[in-house]
Scaffold this active site. Structure first.
Site, PDB file in Angstrom:
ATOM      1  N   HIS A   1      52.884 -23.256  17.967  1.00 60.87           N
ATOM      2  CA  HIS A   1      54.203 -22.705  18.290  1.00 60.87           C
ATOM      3  C   HIS A   1      54.933 -23.468  19.393  1.00 60.87           C
ATOM      4  O   HIS A   1      55.985 -23.028  19.845  1.00 60.87           O
ATOM      5  CB  HIS A   1      54.090 -21.227  18.672  1.00 60.87           C
ATOM      6  CG  HIS A   1      53.827 -20.349  17.489  1.00 60.87           C
ATOM      7  ND1 HIS A   1      53.738 -18.977  17.575  1.00 60.87           N
ATOM      8  CD2 HIS A   1      53.646 -20.644  16.186  1.00 60.87           C
ATOM      9  CE1 HIS A   1      53.496 -18.476  16.369  1.00 60.87           C
ATOM     10  NE2 HIS A   1      53.431 -19.463  15.517  1.00 60.87           N
TER      11      HIS A   1
ATOM     12  N   HIS B   1      56.170 -19.161   8.960  1.00 62.78           N
ATOM     13  CA  HIS B   1      55.735 -17.903   9.571  1.00 62.78           C
ATOM     14  C   HIS B   1      56.170 -17.820  11.038  1.00 62.78           C
ATOM     15  O   HIS B   1      56.370 -18.841  11.689  1.00 62.78           O
ATOM     16  CB  HIS B   1      54.206 -17.759   9.486  1.00 62.78           C
ATOM     17  CG  HIS B   1      53.726 -16.373   9.774  1.00 62.78           C
ATOM     18  ND1 HIS B   1      52.632 -16.118  10.553  1.00 62.78           N
ATOM     19  CD2 HIS B   1      54.218 -15.164   9.391  1.00 62.78           C
ATOM     20  CE1 HIS B   1      52.455 -14.802  10.622  1.00 62.78           C
ATOM     21  NE2 HIS B   1      53.395 -14.199   9.939  1.00 62.78           N
TER      22      HIS B   1
HETATM   23 MG    MG Z   1      51.452 -17.286  12.178  1.00 69.85          MG
END
Ligand code: MG
Length: 203
Positions: free
Chosen positions: A137, A162
């Protein structure tokens, strides 16, 4: 959808509605080509993608260095002591991932690639029916995943991302930022948004 194992026994961060959307996308794109997943962790999403691939005669390439993302490291919010290798003092999710694949009888359908996105994509040449980005991330990690792999998505193929949080108060921004990059590129259109899972079609 008939899963081969009790999915609640697999560690992971994929909600049921997101999993159902991911599974359906994998079924829909099967005629186009293989699926490539970035960020398998312990294999929760891989079970959904793999089950769809098995049903359709497809293959899932599962790319993960299996050392955990930033938030999985010792002392971070999502650290899991069960996934920490005392000998190397490193997170190791590969043992658990292989265990999941074996329990789900997906070893012939899922091809694990234990590598970073940069290493794994360097000599890649296979067009993809579907790409699922669920990796690190940090902005650089998400950007690498986007830039290295999206050129391989076939026309009509799907890009799933996602952890899209439009509001910074809800979570990290990089998955949202690569989603915006994709939308601004003119190469993708939004098919669906299910909780934090965006599914885009390659035009
Ligand atoms: Mg994820």
């Amino acid at each position: 959808m008939q899963l081969p194992i009790d999915i609640t026994t697999v560690k992971g961060f994929l909600a049921d509605d997101e999993a159902a959307a991911l599974y359906q996308a994998a079924i829909d794109t099967a005629p186009l080509g293989p699926i490539l997943e970035i960020g398998s962790y312990c294999g929760k999403s891989t079970v959904y993608l793999g089950t769809a691939a098995k049903l359709t005669g497809n293959t899932v390439f599962a790319v993960d260095h299996h050392r955990g993302s930033e938030e999985h490291q010792l002392g971070e919010d999502y650290f899991d002591a069960e996934l920490f290798d005392q000998q190397t003092q490193l997170v190791d999710t590969f043992v658990e991932f292989r265990n999941t694949l074996s329990r789900a009888d997906l070893n012939d359908v899922v091809v694990p690639i234990v590598a970073s996105t940069l290493s794994a994509s360097k000599h890649w040449g296979t067009p993809l029916g579907m790409l699922f980005i669920d990796g690190g991330h940090s902005y650089q990690a998400a950007l690498n995943d986007y830039q290295c792999w999206t050129p391989f998505i076939k026309k009509g193929g799907l890009l799933a991302i996602h952890d899209i949080f439009p509001d910074p108060a809800d979570g990290g921004r990089p998955p949202f930022e690569i989603y915006e990059l994709a939308m601004a590129s003119g190469q993708f259109e939004l098919v669906s948004m299910t909780s934090t899972l965006g599914i885009l079609k390659r035009l």
